[in-house]
Scaffold this motif. Structure first.
Motif, PDB file in Angstrom:
ATOM      1  N   GLU A 218       0.808  -1.214   0.000  1.00 37.69           N
ATOM      2  CA  GLU A 218       0.000   0.000   0.000  1.00 37.69           C
ATOM      3  C   GLU A 218       0.847   1.272   0.000  1.00 37.69           C
ATOM      4  O   GLU A 218       0.490   2.262  -0.640  1.00 37.69           O
ATOM      5  CB  GLU A 218      -0.922   0.014   1.230  1.00 37.69           C
ATOM      6  CG  GLU A 218      -1.919  -1.126   1.289  1.00 37.69           C
ATOM      7  CD  GLU A 218      -3.078  -0.932   0.322  1.00 37.69           C
ATOM      8  OE1 GLU A 218      -3.262   0.208  -0.149  1.00 37.69           O
ATOM      9  OE2 GLU A 218      -3.778  -1.919   0.043  1.00 37.69           O
ATOM     10  N   ILE A 219       1.961   1.243   0.731  1.00 36.16           N
ATOM     11  CA  ILE A 219       2.751   2.444   0.971  1.00 36.16           C
ATOM     12  C   ILE A 219       4.201   2.227   0.552  1.00 36.16           C
ATOM     13  O   ILE A 219       4.815   1.221   0.910  1.00 36.16           O
ATOM     14  CB  ILE A 219       2.710   2.826   2.475  1.00 36.16           C
ATOM     15  CG1 ILE A 219       1.262   3.012   2.948  1.00 36.16           C
ATOM     16  CG2 ILE A 219       3.545   4.064   2.743  1.00 36.16           C
ATOM     17  CD1 ILE A 219       0.528   4.150   2.310  1.00 36.16           C
ATOM     18  N   ALA A 220       4.744   3.168  -0.206  1.00 38.15           N
ATOM     19  CA  ALA A 220       6.163   3.094  -0.569  1.00 38.15           C
ATOM     20  C   ALA A 220       7.023   3.536   0.604  1.00 38.15           C
ATOM     21  O   ALA A 220       8.017   2.888   0.938  1.00 38.15           O
ATOM     22  CB  ALA A 220       6.448   3.958  -1.799  1.00 38.15           C
ATOM     23  N   TRP A 221       6.652   4.647   1.219  1.00 39.62           N
ATOM     24  CA  TRP A 221       7.328   5.103   2.423  1.00 39.62           C
ATOM     25  C   TRP A 221       6.434   6.085   3.170  1.00 39.62           C
ATOM     26  O   TRP A 221       5.507   6.649   2.600  1.00 39.62           O
ATOM     27  CB  TRP A 221       8.693   5.746   2.120  1.00 39.62           C
ATOM     28  CG  TRP A 221       8.670   6.906   1.145  1.00 39.62           C
ATOM     29  CD1 TRP A 221       8.843   6.852  -0.197  1.00 39.62           C
ATOM     30  CD2 TRP A 221       8.485   8.289   1.466  1.00 39.62           C
ATOM     31  NE1 TRP A 221       8.775   8.110  -0.755  1.00 39.62           N
ATOM     32  CE2 TRP A 221       8.567   9.018   0.251  1.00 39.62           C
ATOM     33  CE3 TRP A 221       8.277   8.992   2.648  1.00 39.62           C
ATOM     34  CZ2 TRP A 221       8.426  10.412   0.180  1.00 39.62           C
ATOM     35  CZ3 TRP A 221       8.133  10.384   2.591  1.00 39.62           C
ATOM     36  CH2 TRP A 221       8.214  11.075   1.373  1.00 39.62           C
ATOM     37  N   ALA A 222       6.697   6.236   4.447  1.00 38.29           N
ATOM     38  CA  ALA A 222       5.930   7.163   5.282  1.00 38.29           C
ATOM     39  C   ALA A 222       6.863   7.778   6.314  1.00 38.29           C
ATOM     40  O   ALA A 222       7.844   7.144   6.727  1.00 38.29           O
ATOM     41  CB  ALA A 222       4.766   6.445   5.967  1.00 38.29           C
ATOM     42  N   ARG A 223       6.560   9.006   6.718  1.00 37.02           N
ATOM     43  CA  ARG A 223       7.386   9.725   7.698  1.00 37.02           C
ATOM     44  C   ARG A 223       6.519  10.630   8.557  1.00 37.02           C
ATOM     45  O   ARG A 223       5.413  11.004   8.179  1.00 37.02           O
ATOM     46  CB  ARG A 223       8.428  10.590   6.986  1.00 37.02           C
ATOM     47  CG  ARG A 223       9.655   9.869   6.519  1.00 37.02           C
ATOM     48  CD  ARG A 223      10.511  10.731   5.602  1.00 37.02           C
ATOM     49  NE  ARG A 223      10.771  12.064   6.120  1.00 37.02           N
ATOM     50  CZ  ARG A 223      11.388  13.023   5.402  1.00 37.02           C
ATOM     51  NH1 ARG A 223      11.803  12.772   4.162  1.00 37.02           N
ATOM     52  NH2 ARG A 223      11.592  14.218   5.923  1.00 37.02           N
ATOM     53  N   TRP A 224       7.078  10.964   9.706  1.00 38.38           N
ATOM     54  CA  TRP A 224       6.467  11.979  10.559  1.00 38.38           C
ATOM     55  C   TRP A 224       7.047  13.337  10.171  1.00 38.38           C
ATOM     56  O   TRP A 224       8.249  13.482  10.005  1.00 38.38           O
ATOM     57  CB  TRP A 224       6.733  11.692  12.033  1.00 38.38           C
ATOM     58  CG  TRP A 224       6.055  10.447  12.520  1.00 38.38           C
ATOM     59  CD1 TRP A 224       6.579   9.192  12.571  1.00 38.38           C
ATOM     60  CD2 TRP A 224       4.715  10.346  13.000  1.00 38.38           C
ATOM     61  NE1 TRP A 224       5.657   8.308  13.050  1.00 38.38           N
ATOM     62  CE2 TRP A 224       4.502   8.979  13.334  1.00 38.38           C
ATOM     63  CE3 TRP A 224       3.681  11.267  13.198  1.00 38.38           C
ATOM     64  CZ2 TRP A 224       3.288   8.534  13.846  1.00 38.38           C
ATOM     65  CZ3 TRP A 224       2.476  10.813  13.698  1.00 38.38           C
ATOM     66  CH2 TRP A 224       2.278   9.463  14.026  1.00 38.38           C
ATOM     67  N   PHE A 225       6.162  14.332  10.023  1.00 38.94           N
ATOM     68  CA  PHE A 225       6.578  15.668   9.623  1.00 38.94           C
ATOM     69  C   PHE A 225       6.110  16.702  10.649  1.00 38.94           C
ATOM     70  O   PHE A 225       5.022  16.584  11.207  1.00 38.94           O
ATOM     71  CB  PHE A 225       6.002  16.034   8.253  1.00 38.94           C
ATOM     72  CG  PHE A 225       6.542  15.213   7.117  1.00 38.94           C
ATOM     73  CD1 PHE A 225       7.682  15.619   6.439  1.00 38.94           C
ATOM     74  CD2 PHE A 225       5.906  14.050   6.712  1.00 38.94           C
ATOM     75  CE1 PHE A 225       8.184  14.881   5.381  1.00 38.94           C
ATOM     76  CE2 PHE A 225       6.401  13.300   5.659  1.00 38.94           C
ATOM     77  CZ  PHE A 225       7.547  13.716   4.988  1.00 38.94           C
TER      78      PHE A 225
END
Length: 262
Positions: A218-225
């Motif tokens: 589902e997701i390539a990458w995710a981060r907290w911003f």
């Protein structure tokens, strides 16, 4: 409309959406099954399918997504395009009865299809989708999906399942896609999304922690911003070139709400 595109008239000052009956017939639209969208100051407004792209240089067939993203029409007409696209798509896909398989017919100015064989009445459906901004303290969680343009991030989203509350759908989707557990969920705003017939239910979700376990399907990458990061992304000034969806998308509005500290 033709296929998934709307016909727009270039009038010298921008694009217009509405055509007279004679203009519509000249473009190949058949008035046999007029789909009633509502009324304006001049009378009823209808949507009709057009079989082919018009040959006139002053009329363009443009996909609905580009109309919204590029701001080609004023906001009051974007809803008209969404309504027409969603309903016309439903009629294309429901020519046969889901109960007995026989042909259905246009009814109630486009808001119903009737089966002459078994008497079943079929109504347009709307598919609910939760779209949520996940926050933890002064940070929010954004993700890049494989289908996105390079460097674009957005909020998480997913369809509701049968028997599921909005809050439970938010918690399930977030933990499935990122491994983050969510506690409190609050409603923010909604947006019709005619691709083909969804209603985006915008929510704010409070995470219990920040550890990520990404679902690569589902997701390539995710981060907290941080709020500053999001503010720069909205302004297209982020040092890494990361940007967000346009203001016409509810994801943008959820992120702006966070960036402004509301």
């Amino acid at each position: 409309m033709t296929d998934d595109r709307a016909l727009l008239r270039l009038d010298g000052e921008g694009f217009g959406l509405l055509f007279s009956r004679s203009e519509a017939e000249a473009l190949g639209a058949s008035p046999a099954d007029p789909l009633l969208l509502g009324h304006d100051d001049e009378g009823p407004v209808f949507a009709l399918p057009v079989p082919e792209e018009p040959p006139q240089e002053t009329i363009k067939a443009i996909d609905a997504r580009s109309i919204a993203v590029q701001g080609l029409l004023p906001p009051d007409l974007l809803g008209v395009v969404a309504q027409a696209k969603s309903l016309l798509d439903w009629h294309r896909r429901h020519g046969y009865c889901g109960t007995c398989g026989h042909p259905t017919r246009f009814a109630d100015f486009g808001y119903r299809r009737d089966c002459g064989h078994c008497g079943a009445k079929h109504f347009p459906r709307t598919d609910p989708v939760v779209i949520m901004l996940v926050t933890h303290g002064e940070a929010c969680l954004l993700a890049h999906e494989p289908r996105f343009a390079e460097n674009m991030v957005s909020t998480l989203a997913g369809f509701l399942e049968p028997g599921e509350t909005i809050e439970d759908a938010v918690r399930r989707e977030v933990v499935e896609e990122t491994g983050v557990e969510v506690g409190r969920v609050t409603y923010h705003a909604s947006q019709p999304w005619p691709f083909p017939s969804s209603l985006m239910i915008g929510c704010l979700a409070e995470a219990k922690g920040r550890e990520l376990t990404i679902d690569p399907a589902e997701i390539a990458w995710a981060r907290w911003f941080s709020r500053e990061d999001v503010t720069r992304m909205i302004a297209k000034e982020h040092p890494e070139g990361i940007f967000v969806p346009p203001p016409t998308a509810i994801a943008h509005q959820l992120m702006r709400h966070f960036a402004e500290g509301d």
